[in-house]
Design a protein around this motif. Structure first.
Motif, PDB file in Angstrom:
ATOM      1  N   VAL A 183       0.848  -1.192   0.000  1.00  0.00           N
ATOM      2  CA  VAL A 183       0.000   0.000   0.000  1.00  0.00           C
ATOM      3  C   VAL A 183       0.886   1.246   0.000  1.00  0.00           C
ATOM      4  N   GLU A 184       0.422   2.291  -0.654  1.00  0.00           N
ATOM      5  CA  GLU A 184       1.124   3.568  -0.713  1.00  0.00           C
ATOM      6  C   GLU A 184       1.811   3.866   0.621  1.00  0.00           C
ATOM      7  N   PRO A 185       3.146   3.969   0.647  1.00  0.00           N
ATOM      8  CA  PRO A 185       3.885   4.027   1.915  1.00  0.00           C
ATOM      9  C   PRO A 185       3.620   5.267   2.764  1.00  0.00           C
ATOM     10  N   LYS A 186       3.149   6.349   2.168  1.00  0.00           N
ATOM     11  CA  LYS A 186       2.871   7.553   2.942  1.00  0.00           C
ATOM     12  C   LYS A 186       1.507   7.517   3.625  1.00  0.00           C
ATOM     13  N   LEU A 187       0.697   6.531   3.258  1.00  0.00           N
ATOM     14  CA  LEU A 187      -0.648   6.434   3.820  1.00  0.00           C
ATOM     15  C   LEU A 187      -0.588   5.833   5.218  1.00  0.00           C
ATOM     16  N   GLY A 188      -1.172   6.531   6.201  1.00  0.00           N
ATOM     17  CA  GLY A 188      -1.194   6.031   7.565  1.00  0.00           C
ATOM     18  C   GLY A 188      -2.144   4.856   7.726  1.00  0.00           C
ATOM     19  N   PHE A 189      -1.855   3.987   8.681  1.00  0.00           N
ATOM     20  CA  PHE A 189      -2.699   2.827   8.985  1.00  0.00           C
ATOM     21  C   PHE A 189      -3.290   2.974  10.386  1.00  0.00           C
ATOM     22  N   ASN A 190      -4.602   2.912  10.479  1.00  0.00           N
ATOM     23  CA  ASN A 190      -5.282   2.757  11.762  1.00  0.00           C
ATOM     24  C   ASN A 190      -5.619   1.275  11.869  1.00  0.00           C
ATOM     25  N   ILE A 191      -4.812   0.543  12.611  1.00  0.00           N
ATOM     26  CA  ILE A 191      -4.948  -0.909  12.709  1.00  0.00           C
ATOM     27  C   ILE A 191      -5.865  -1.240  13.885  1.00  0.00           C
ATOM     28  N   GLU A 192      -7.072  -1.728  13.560  1.00  0.00           N
ATOM     29  CA  GLU A 192      -7.979  -2.147  14.634  1.00  0.00           C
ATOM     30  C   GLU A 192      -7.707  -3.609  14.979  1.00  0.00           C
ATOM     31  N   LEU A 193      -7.402  -3.860  16.241  1.00  0.00           N
ATOM     32  CA  LEU A 193      -7.237  -5.224  16.729  1.00  0.00           C
ATOM     33  C   LEU A 193      -8.628  -5.787  16.972  1.00  0.00           C
ATOM     34  N   LYS A 194      -9.013  -6.746  16.145  1.00  0.00           N
ATOM     35  CA  LYS A 194     -10.384  -7.229  16.117  1.00  0.00           C
ATOM     36  C   LYS A 194     -10.567  -8.455  17.007  1.00  0.00           C
ATOM     37  N   PHE A 195     -11.519  -8.365  17.949  1.00  0.00           N
ATOM     38  CA  PHE A 195     -11.852  -9.490  18.812  1.00  0.00           C
ATOM     39  C   PHE A 195     -13.370  -9.632  18.876  1.00  0.00           C
ATOM     40  N   ASP A 196     -13.822 -10.822  19.224  1.00  0.00           N
ATOM     41  CA  ASP A 196     -15.251 -11.108  19.324  1.00  0.00           C
ATOM     42  C   ASP A 196     -15.820 -10.476  20.599  1.00  0.00           C
ATOM     43  N   ASP A 197     -16.879  -9.701  20.462  1.00  0.00           N
ATOM     44  CA  ASP A 197     -17.487  -9.028  21.612  1.00  0.00           C
ATOM     45  C   ASP A 197     -18.027 -10.004  22.648  1.00  0.00           C
TER      46      ASP A 197
END
Length: 384
Positions: A175-189
């Motif tokens: 992915v375009e290297p200048k683009l920031g990543f908001n990484i959501e750690l996904k877990f089952d509610d």
């Protein structure tokens, strides 16, 4: 894997880079103007963040924008980058053999011999997960992907521009290297996770990030309170935000049920900010002062963020950024409303003949009194 809650105070401080990671990655991972500290995160501008890339898919919707590109794919991420978003948001889970993959739902659905079946994503190996949907090899056909809607309908996951499922490593590399990543750690509610499991999942994700992120801006976020505290405790390079419905939904874990609970959690664990359902902020705008006084940043998500006027109001309120589905439209509106915006009109015939032009600011203007009135009115307008 579910029987007891995590007691984060029992977890040793793992605020260090894995042994195989470059020491250089512990330098600032944000562009000039972004400040990252133990209790502060300051973005240089009002952030627009693409939800699952170029927007989430709504298969039952008549709006073509919700089915234009397969969500949470490399294609979607790079499509969003073309519209000038600052970050993209996506969901990361870890396969049973330890590979971080990008997928939102807890279960993956497919069809075989006329029967629909589902499997928990985290019960799949990496090879099994990547066997769904489009494949790179021309002679290989992946298992068909289906999806269950909120009202329980099961539909074929058809979009105009499809792409294969992907891993976190692929996203970091392609992915375009200048683009920031908001990484959501996904877990089952609906699962109470054991400490060891949460730590193993987070460590797998951190190893990918430390190895492949390089100078890419990264934000971690999660709805899982103990995971939020752990990822903050296990690294000190990237900011951690706590995701909350802010009381618009109610959960067994009371830390998830209010903006006040979110603030308390952030202060307890040294988190840098909150990502709230925008309705929770509009219903309780006074909470914004508490969040800011606590030196926490605030991002929002939700359907109202696809309305340009709602986004502009949040900018006036001092909110730091929005997660949106209609990436092209909202980035355009933000550039028009928030960045210097002008329209050109002719002064008069004489001026026009001489090529002279007059520029007028077209941004909406609100006095502090008018803004205060709007903030009092909005909670009444959006109550359900």
């Amino acid at each position: 894997m579910a029987l007891k809650a995590v007691h984060v105070s029992d977890v040793p401080n793992l605020d260090q880079v894995p042994e195989n990671a470059s020491v250089a990655l512990y330098s600032s991972c944000f562009p000039k103007g972004v400040e990252v500290g133990r209790s502060a995160f300051k973005a240089p501008k009002f952030l627009v963040i693409g939800h699952r890339g170029n927007g989430m898919n709504k298969l039952q919707s008549s709006d073509r924008r919700t089915k234009a590109v397969k969500e949470n794919t490399i294609l979607s991420f790079n499509a969003a980058a073309k519209f000038g978003v600052d970050f993209i948001e996506f969901d990361v889970q870890v396969t049973k053999d330890g590979f971080p993959i990008i997928f939102h739902d807890n279960f993956i659905l497919s069809e075989e011999n006329g029967y629909v079946y589902e499997k928990r994503v985290t019960d799949l190996s990496l090879a099994e997960f990547l066997g769904y949907g489009p494949q790179n090899e021309y002679d290989k056909v992946g298992k068909p992907l289906l999806r269950k809607t909120i009202d329980g309908k099961i539909l074929m996951w058809n979009v105009e521009r499809d792409d294969k499922l992907c891993t976190l490593e692929e996203a970091l590399e392609r992915v375009e290297p200048k683009l920031g990543f908001n990484i959501e750690l996904k877990f089952d509610d609906y699962i109470v996770y054991e400490k060891d499991y949460l730590m193993t999942v987070i460590q797998s994700i951190l190893q990918n990030v430390f190895k492949y992120a390089h100078d890419r801006p990264i934000i971690f976020s999660t709805f899982q309170p103990d995971a939020a505290l752990l990822v903050r405790k296990m690294q000190g390079t990237y900011p951690v935000f706590f995701l909350t419905d802010g009381g618009t939904e109610i959960y067994y874990d009371v830390r998830r049920n209010s903006l006040e609970g979110a603030v308390d959690l952030c202060l307890e664990g040294g988190l840098q900010g909150i990502v709230s359902e925008v309705k929770a902020i509009f219903r309780n705008p006074g909470a914004l002062s508490t969040i800011k006084d606590s030196k926490l940043s605030l991002l929002t998500y939700g359907q109202l963020n696809n309305v340009a006027e709602a986004v502009y109001l949040q900018h006036l309120m001092g909110i730091d950024g929005v997660i949106v589905d209609f990436v092209e439209e909202i980035t355009g509106a933000v550039n028009h409303l928030i960045e210097p915006a002008t329209e050109i009109i002719e002064e008069d015939e004489e001026a026009s003949s001489e090529g002279s032009q007059l520029q007028l600011d077209t941004k909406p203007q609100f006095s502090q009194r008018e803004l205060s009135f709007l903030l009092k009115l909005i909670p009444q307008l959006i109550q359900q």
